[in-house]
Scaffold this active site. Structure first.
Site, PDB file in Angstrom:
ATOM      1  N   LYS B  63       3.272  -2.813  20.170  1.00  0.00           N
ATOM      2  CA  LYS B  63       3.938  -2.849  18.857  1.00  0.00           C
ATOM      3  C   LYS B  63       4.566  -4.209  18.543  1.00  0.00           C
ATOM      4  O   LYS B  63       4.753  -4.561  17.377  1.00  0.00           O
ATOM      5  CB  LYS B  63       5.039  -1.780  18.814  1.00  0.00           C
ATOM      6  CG  LYS B  63       4.521  -0.352  18.892  1.00  0.00           C
ATOM      7  CD  LYS B  63       3.996   0.124  17.555  1.00  0.00           C
ATOM      8  CE  LYS B  63       3.698   1.617  17.576  1.00  0.00           C
ATOM      9  NZ  LYS B  63       3.229   2.081  16.263  1.00  0.00           N
ATOM     10  N   SER B 314      -1.391   1.289  25.982  1.00  0.00           N
ATOM     11  CA  SER B 314      -0.607   0.895  24.812  1.00  0.00           C
ATOM     12  C   SER B 314       0.866   0.613  25.095  1.00  0.00           C
ATOM     13  O   SER B 314       1.470  -0.216  24.429  1.00  0.00           O
ATOM     14  CB  SER B 314      -0.729   1.969  23.730  1.00  0.00           C
ATOM     15  OG  SER B 314      -0.383   3.236  24.249  1.00  0.00           O
TER      16      SER B 314
END
Lengths: 328, 328
Positions: B63, B314
Site C-alpha cells: 500500500k 501483499s
C-alpha cells in the site's frame, strides 16, 4: 572419541575467510540486509542498524555456510564415504542439506529427546539419523560407531577451522552490502563458530566486534572474565541454539579479538525477537534475536558506540505449532 | 460524498506505471524476491516460484507504493493542506507513513471497532485519527466533515488511478529481479488496486495474470462470472485485507486483463501462510498468503501453467499478541 578427520586446515585469518567465501558463493544464499528507522530511533545512541538476515539462509540459519565450506574441502574419496555429525539443532539440518545438494551421504546422531520438527527437518533433507541417549558420552560413542561403520568424515558444529571460516563469510557480505562503514558488529555466541568467524572477518577493517550471550548460558562471558575457557554451561535459556559451551578453538580467538560479550536475559531476548517479527516481518528464533537484544541493552548503549551497527540474525528455525514465546 | 479531489490522472497504461516507479523509487523499498526449492517441488507442475515480499515494504504492505505515488502527484498547495483517507487497515498506515516522511499532515477516519494494533500503528505514524461508527454512511459523512474542516485531499485506498498505478510498480520490480522470464503472476484481490495495477504492468510482457480471492469475500470472481461488478461483499474471511468489494475503476481492468480469479478457502489461506512462515521465514498476514494459496490450489495447477510463477506477498501486518491462525 569424536576426532575430527578434517583435512589440513586453512589458517584462521581474514584471508582464509575470503577464500571460503569464494568457495561457497555458488551454493549459499547471499542473504539480504534490513534496516528500520523505527528500531534505530528507539535506541539511546540512535545507531543505524543493519540486520544480516541469516534466517533466510538455506536451512534457515548461518550454519549452512560452515557446513558448505567444510564439505568443499573434502577429497573425492572422503565425499564418497559421506559426512557425519551430532546435533539436535541447526547444524544437523545445514549439513544434511549441504550434503544432499552435493549428492553426498549424511549421517546424523541426535539425542532421543530431540524436538520432532528438528528430527523431521533433518530427515526431510535426506540424512540418516541414529538416535542416542541424551548425554555427551552416549553421543560420542554413537558417533564413533557411525564413523567406524561408514567411514564418514565428522563435520563438527563449531569447534573446527573450516566451520569457523565458513561462518565468518556472513560478515564479509554484510560489510559489502551496508551502504556505509560499520562502527561495530554484534553476533551471538553459543559454541562460538559464528562469533570467532565474525571476529576474524573483521580483522583490519576497524569494525569493533561484540558477542551476545544469554544469561542462562553465559560460559563464554564468564570464561573471558576468568581468563580461561569454562567447560560447563548451565544451558537454562530459551535460546536453544546457544546452549553449548564455547569451543576449544573458538575461545582464544574470541578472547583476542572480541571487545566484549554482552550478557542478556531471556526476557530481553524475547522482547528483541518480538520487535524483529513485528517491525522487520522476519521469523527469527530466540538465538537469532540475541544480538539485537544485546544492542538494545543498557550495557551496550552505555559503551557509547556511535554510528552504524551490524546485527547478525543467526537463524529462524522455530516450532510454529507452539505458542509464541511472548504469549506463554 | 467521498469525492476524490485528485488531480487529472495519468492514463491507466504500463507506461504510466513506469512513470510512477521513477517517481516513487527514492522513497519506497525495492523489496527482495525469494524462492524455495522445497515449495516448488511440492507443486504438481513444479513451477519455480518467485515471491515478491511486499510484507517487507515500508509500513509492512504494498500500500505504501500507491500512497507514495498519489502524494507525489499533488500540488504544493494541496500538500500544505494535508491528505485524508478512511481505512481500518494497511492503506491508512501506508498513507500516514508516506505523509510523515514528506512532512505532510494526514487525517484518517477509522471505524470505532478497529483493532487496537492498527489504530496504534496509524497513530505512531503521526496521523490524526477521527473515529466513526462502523458503517459506510458514517464513514463517508465523517470523511466529508474532515475534508470540509481541513481542506485535505482524499487519497482513496484502491479506487483511483494513481493508487492503481503505484501498486503496479511491484510487478515491474519483480520482472526485473527474477532471473528468468515469468510465465504467470498471481496477486490477491480485495479492492483491486494491486491486481489491476499488476495487470496493467504485465501488458505486452506475455506474462499471464491471475487473481486470488478468499471464498468468503469472492465478489470479484462472482462479478466476473456474472459479467458485471457486484457491489456487495460477504467479508467472511480471515484475510482482513481482502474484505472490500472490488472498485469501480478496478473491475473493468481486471475483467479485460486478468485471465482468471482463483477462489481459495480460509483453510487453504492458513496452510499457505504457515508454509511461508516456516519455509521462507517471513511474517505474512492471511491476505499476504492468498496468492500462494491460489498457486497451490487444484484449480490453478490444473490450468497447467508451465514455468516460473511470480507470487505477490501483499503484506505482513498481523497482531502477534493473538494465537497464530493454525493454532486457534
Amino acid at each position: 572419541m569424536e576426532k575430527p578427520s578434517q583435512p589440513a586446515s586453512l589458517p584462521l585469518t581474514r584471508a582464509s575467510i575470503v577464500v571460503a567465501h569464494e568457495a561457497i558463493k555458488p551454493v549459499i544464499h547471499r542473504t539480504p540486509i534490513f534496516s528500520s528507522s523505527t528500531l534505530s530511533a528507539s535506541l539511546p545512541n540512535k545507531n543505524t542498524l543493519y540486520f544480516k538476515a541469516e534466517n533466510l539462509q538455506k536451512g534457515g540459519a548461518f550454519k549452512f555456510r560452515g557446513a558448505s565450506f567444510s564439505l568443499s574441502q573434502l577429497t573425492q574419496e572422503e565425499l564418497a564415504k559421506g559426512v557425519c555429525t551430532h546435533s539436535s539443532g541447526n547444524h544437523a539440518g545445514a549439513l544434511a542439506l549441504a550434503a544432499r545438494e552435493r549428492g553426498v551421504k549424511c549421517y546424523v546422531v541426535m539425542p532421543d529427546n530431540s524436538a520432532t520438527p528438528k528430527v523431521d527437518a533433518v530427515r526431510a533433507y535426506g540424512a540418516e539419523i541414529t538416535f542416542c541417549a541424551a548425554n555427551a558420552p552416549a553421543r560420542a560413542a554413537t558417533l564413533a560407531e557411525v564413523q567406524a561403520r561408514t567411514g564418514a568424515t565428522f563435520v563438527p558444529p563449531y569447534d573446527a577451522a573450516h566451520t569457523i571460516l565458513g561462518q565468518g563469510t556472513a560478515l564479509l557480505e554484510l560489510l559489502a552490502q551496508a551502504p556505509e562503514p560499520l562502527a561495530a558488529v554484534v553476533a551471538p555466541v553459543g559454541g562460538g563458530g559464528l562469533l570467532a568467524g565474525t571476529a576474524l572477518a573483521a580483522e583490519g577493517t576497524g569494525v569493533r566486534v561484540f558477542g551476545a550471550e544469554p544469561a542462562g548460558a553465559d560460559d563464554c562471558a564468564r570464561g573471558l572474565g576468568e581468563g580461561r575457557r569454562r567447560e560447563d554451561v548451565k544451558a537454562e535459556t530459551i535460546a536453544d541454539g546457544l546452549r553449548t559451551p564455547v569451543g576449544v578453538l573458538n575461545f582464544p580467538i574470541i578472547q583476542e579479538k572480541v571487545e566484549r560479550v554482552i550478557v542478556v536475559s531471556d526476557e530481553e531476548i524475547v522482547d528483541a525477537m518480538r520487535l524483529i517479527w513485528e517491525r522487520l516481518k522476519l521469523v527469527v528464533e530466540p538465538s537469532g534475536a540475541t544480538a539485537f537484544a544485546a544492542v538494545r541493552s543498557k550495557a551496550f548503549q552505555e559503551l557509547g558506540v556511535a554510528g552504524p551497527v551490524g546485527v547478525i540474525i543467526s537463524g529462524g528455525n522455530i516450532d510454529l505449532s507452539q505458542p509464541l514465546p511472548w504469549s506463554r
